[in-house]
Each structure stands twice: as structure tokens, then as C-alpha cells.
Design a protein around this motif. Sequence first.
Motif, mmCIF file in Angstrom:
data_model
loop_
_atom_site.group_PDB
_atom_site.id
_atom_site.type_symbol
_atom_site.label_atom_id
_atom_site.label_comp_id
_atom_site.label_asym_id
_atom_site.label_seq_id
_atom_site.Cartn_x
_atom_site.Cartn_y
_atom_site.Cartn_z
ATOM 1 N N VAL A 55 19.474 69.998 61.304
ATOM 2 C CA VAL A 55 19.394 68.546 61.121
ATOM 3 C C VAL A 55 20.445 68.054 60.129
ATOM 4 O O VAL A 55 21.007 66.961 60.279
ATOM 5 N N LEU A 56 20.742 68.871 59.137
ATOM 6 C CA LEU A 56 21.737 68.474 58.126
ATOM 7 C C LEU A 56 23.159 68.894 58.506
ATOM 8 O O LEU A 56 24.098 68.660 57.728
ATOM 9 N N ALA A 57 23.329 69.492 59.683
ATOM 10 C CA ALA A 57 24.622 70.059 60.047
ATOM 11 C C ALA A 57 25.594 69.013 60.570
ATOM 12 O O ALA A 57 25.960 69.002 61.736
ATOM 13 N N TRP A 58 25.974 68.124 59.682
ATOM 14 C CA TRP A 58 27.125 67.255 59.992
ATOM 15 C C TRP A 58 27.867 66.988 58.708
ATOM 16 O O TRP A 58 27.281 66.852 57.638
ATOM 17 N N GLY A 59 29.206 67.023 58.832
ATOM 18 C CA GLY A 59 30.046 66.909 57.640
ATOM 19 C C GLY A 59 30.644 68.255 57.272
ATOM 20 O O GLY A 59 30.753 69.164 58.096
ATOM 21 N N ASN A 60 31.034 68.393 56.026
ATOM 22 C CA ASN A 60 31.667 69.601 55.510
ATOM 23 C C ASN A 60 30.688 70.772 55.515
ATOM 24 O O ASN A 60 29.585 70.670 54.987
ATOM 25 N N ARG A 61 31.101 71.893 56.106
ATOM 26 C CA ARG A 61 30.169 73.013 56.261
ATOM 27 C C ARG A 61 29.746 73.619 54.923
ATOM 28 O O ARG A 61 28.592 74.044 54.767
ATOM 29 N N THR A 62 30.643 73.644 53.953
ATOM 30 C CA THR A 62 30.280 74.166 52.633
ATOM 31 C C THR A 62 29.209 73.295 51.988
ATOM 32 O O THR A 62 28.238 73.795 51.408
ATOM 33 N N THR A 63 29.363 71.978 52.105
ATOM 34 C CA THR A 63 28.366 71.046 51.560
ATOM 35 C C THR A 63 27.030 71.200 52.280
ATOM 36 O O THR A 63 25.966 71.188 51.643
ATOM 37 N N ILE A 64 27.068 71.341 53.594
ATOM 38 C CA ILE A 64 25.841 71.534 54.375
ATOM 39 C C ILE A 64 25.095 72.770 53.871
ATOM 40 O O ILE A 64 23.895 72.726 53.572
ATOM 41 N N ILE A 65 25.807 73.869 53.753
ATOM 42 C CA ILE A 65 25.188 75.129 53.337
ATOM 43 C C ILE A 65 24.640 75.020 51.919
ATOM 44 O O ILE A 65 23.504 75.451 51.640
ATOM 45 N N ASN A 66 25.410 74.425 51.022
ATOM 46 C CA ASN A 66 24.952 74.286 49.632
ATOM 47 C C ASN A 66 23.702 73.420 49.527
ATOM 48 O O ASN A 66 22.763 73.733 48.779
ATOM 49 N N ASN A 67 23.665 72.329 50.263
ATOM 50 C CA ASN A 67 22.487 71.452 50.223
ATOM 51 C C ASN A 67 21.260 72.127 50.835
ATOM 52 O O ASN A 67 20.136 71.956 50.350
ATOM 53 N N CYS A 68 21.468 72.893 51.892
ATOM 54 C CA CYS A 68 20.342 73.622 52.493
ATOM 55 C C CYS A 68 19.823 74.695 51.548
ATOM 56 O O CYS A 68 18.599 74.891 51.427
ATOM 57 N N ARG A 69 20.718 75.383 50.879
ATOM 58 C CA ARG A 69 20.287 76.398 49.911
ATOM 59 C C ARG A 69 19.496 75.755 48.772
ATOM 60 O O ARG A 69 18.531 76.334 48.281
ATOM 61 N N ARG A 70 19.914 74.573 48.383
ATOM 62 C CA ARG A 70 19.185 73.866 47.328
ATOM 63 C C ARG A 70 17.755 73.563 47.783
ATOM 64 O O ARG A 70 16.801 73.743 47.030
ATOM 65 N N LEU A 71 17.609 73.103 49.030
ATOM 66 C CA LEU A 71 16.273 72.839 49.566
ATOM 67 C C LEU A 71 15.415 74.102 49.568
ATOM 68 O O LEU A 71 14.244 74.080 49.185
ATOM 69 N N MET A 72 16.006 75.206 50.011
ATOM 70 C CA MET A 72 15.251 76.455 50.077
ATOM 71 C C MET A 72 14.856 76.930 48.675
ATOM 72 O O MET A 72 13.760 77.464 48.478
ATOM 73 N N THR A 73 15.716 76.711 47.702
ATOM 74 C CA THR A 73 15.397 77.080 46.311
ATOM 75 C C THR A 73 14.221 76.252 45.807
ATOM 76 O O THR A 73 13.307 76.782 45.161
ATOM 77 N N TRP A 74 14.219 74.964 46.113
ATOM 78 C CA TRP A 74 13.100 74.102 45.698
ATOM 79 C C TRP A 74 11.806 74.534 46.379
ATOM 80 O O TRP A 74 10.716 74.263 45.870
ATOM 81 N N MET A 75 11.926 75.194 47.526
ATOM 82 C CA MET A 75 10.743 75.716 48.219
ATOM 83 C C MET A 75 10.456 77.159 47.811
ATOM 84 O O MET A 75 9.732 77.883 48.515
#
Length: 254
Positions: free
Chosen positions: A47-67
Motif C-alpha cells: 500500500v505504501l509502495a509509491w515514491g522513492n523505494r528507500t523511503t518506502i522501505i524505511n517507513n515500513c520498517r518504522r511501522l514494524m518497529t512500532w509494532m
Amino acid sequence: MHDLKKFLDAKVAWYNKPSFIEKDPVSIPHAFTKKQDIEIAGLFASVLAWGNRTTIINNCRRLMTWMDNHPHDFILNHRAPDLKPFMQFAHRTFNATDLLYFIAFLKHHYNSHTSLEQAFVPGARYREDTVEQALVYFHNYFFSLEHPQRTQKHIATPGRNSACKRLNMYLRWMVRKDKAGVDLGIWNRISPRQLVCPLDVHVARVSERLGLLPDAKPVWRNALHLTAQLRLLNPADPAIYDYALFSLGIGERW
């Protein structure tokens, strides 16, 4: 068609391998082994996979860390104070309002079901020619709870003539099985032959140039048309050519 198949098969062989994973959003679900964790991580990554791939991955990792890197357990057992970090989240137009609804929906779903596959296919087996009706079902089910109007733009549906690129990519991750191991292949109710090739502006442009599409519009009818053409090359697994078309679309010289 023989020359085109040979060309695209060579591109698939080059990109469909483990070295592809690290710098792609598919790396997010690959970080997990529990089925439900893979499903949840994969949904957010797609769902978040649009835009810069590094930013996508970093933001997803942040979500997983919060979980706490146990997304299924978090979804089922979190309390209101645990959601505080999520209130500041934003990825392009996807913000905290959207994120909190996603979490609420996932909690609702997993309270009654063992897998997110059941959100796409409620029966034991999906029997349509393509995943069109599975995508329609998921959209309707996802928004069956009281929800923010703005969040509707983040879950596409063929009913609005969207190509549903990100959801088709998610289904590719969950359904496709091969020895290369890029796709996770943890679902069984949908067959790889029923998948629709993910279509965005880049893939549409390449596909038109190759004569696989009549025009370069990233819409649902073209996603179906492209997939029908790709089935002529590989009837059992048309979405495998997503690798080739995507790589050509993001700037490879050819």
C-alpha cells in the motif's frame, strides 16, 4: 511472439532472484516467518509502495518497529496508548488517519479469521479467471466498517477502473511460488494463473512499446489486456513478467 517471450524470459531470469529482495519493498514481508506477520507486513509494504523505494522501505520498517516486529500480535493485543507513535506517521498522502483505520480493520479481521487471504477469498477456492472479483470483494469488505472517507483512495478497486497496481503486486507476493524465492507464495486459494500483472505508468509505457497494449493508460481494462497477452507467453504464470516489464520501465536501456 517467440522472440518477445525469449526477450522477456531473459529479463525475468535476471531480476527474479534473491538479490532483488534487499532494495525492494518485498524485503519487508521477507523479514518475517509467521504467516500472519508476512501478510500484515506485505499489505503495508504494498500500500505504501509509491515514491522513492528507500523511503518506502524505511517507513515500513518504522511501522514494524512500532509494532514490536510482531505485527500480528500487536494488531490483536495493542491498547490505545500503544498507538501514540502512529499519530505522527505520514508517507506521501497516507497519514495517521489512514493508518489507524488500517489497524482497526486488521484487528477486526484477525479477531475472526486466521489469514488475510480470507479478506480476498471468503470461500475455500477462488474460481474466477482473474482476481478481479477478489479485488472487488476486498475493497467492499475493507470499507464495511465505519471509516474515514479519505482512506478510500488508498485501497483501489476495478470498480473505479483503477489498475490496482499495488494490490495486484501484493497478491503476486502472497500467491506466486517458484524456486527464486522473491515472491512468498503463502496463499493457496488463488492460483498464479489467476493473477493480474501489476500495471503502472512505467509498465504501461513499456507494454505499449512492445505491442502488448493498445495505449499506455494505467487502467483496469489495460491490466486485463496486458495479462491476457502475457498468458500467451506463460499460461500458468503470467504475472512473472512483472519483473521484466518493471525493470524495463524504470530506466533500463533496451
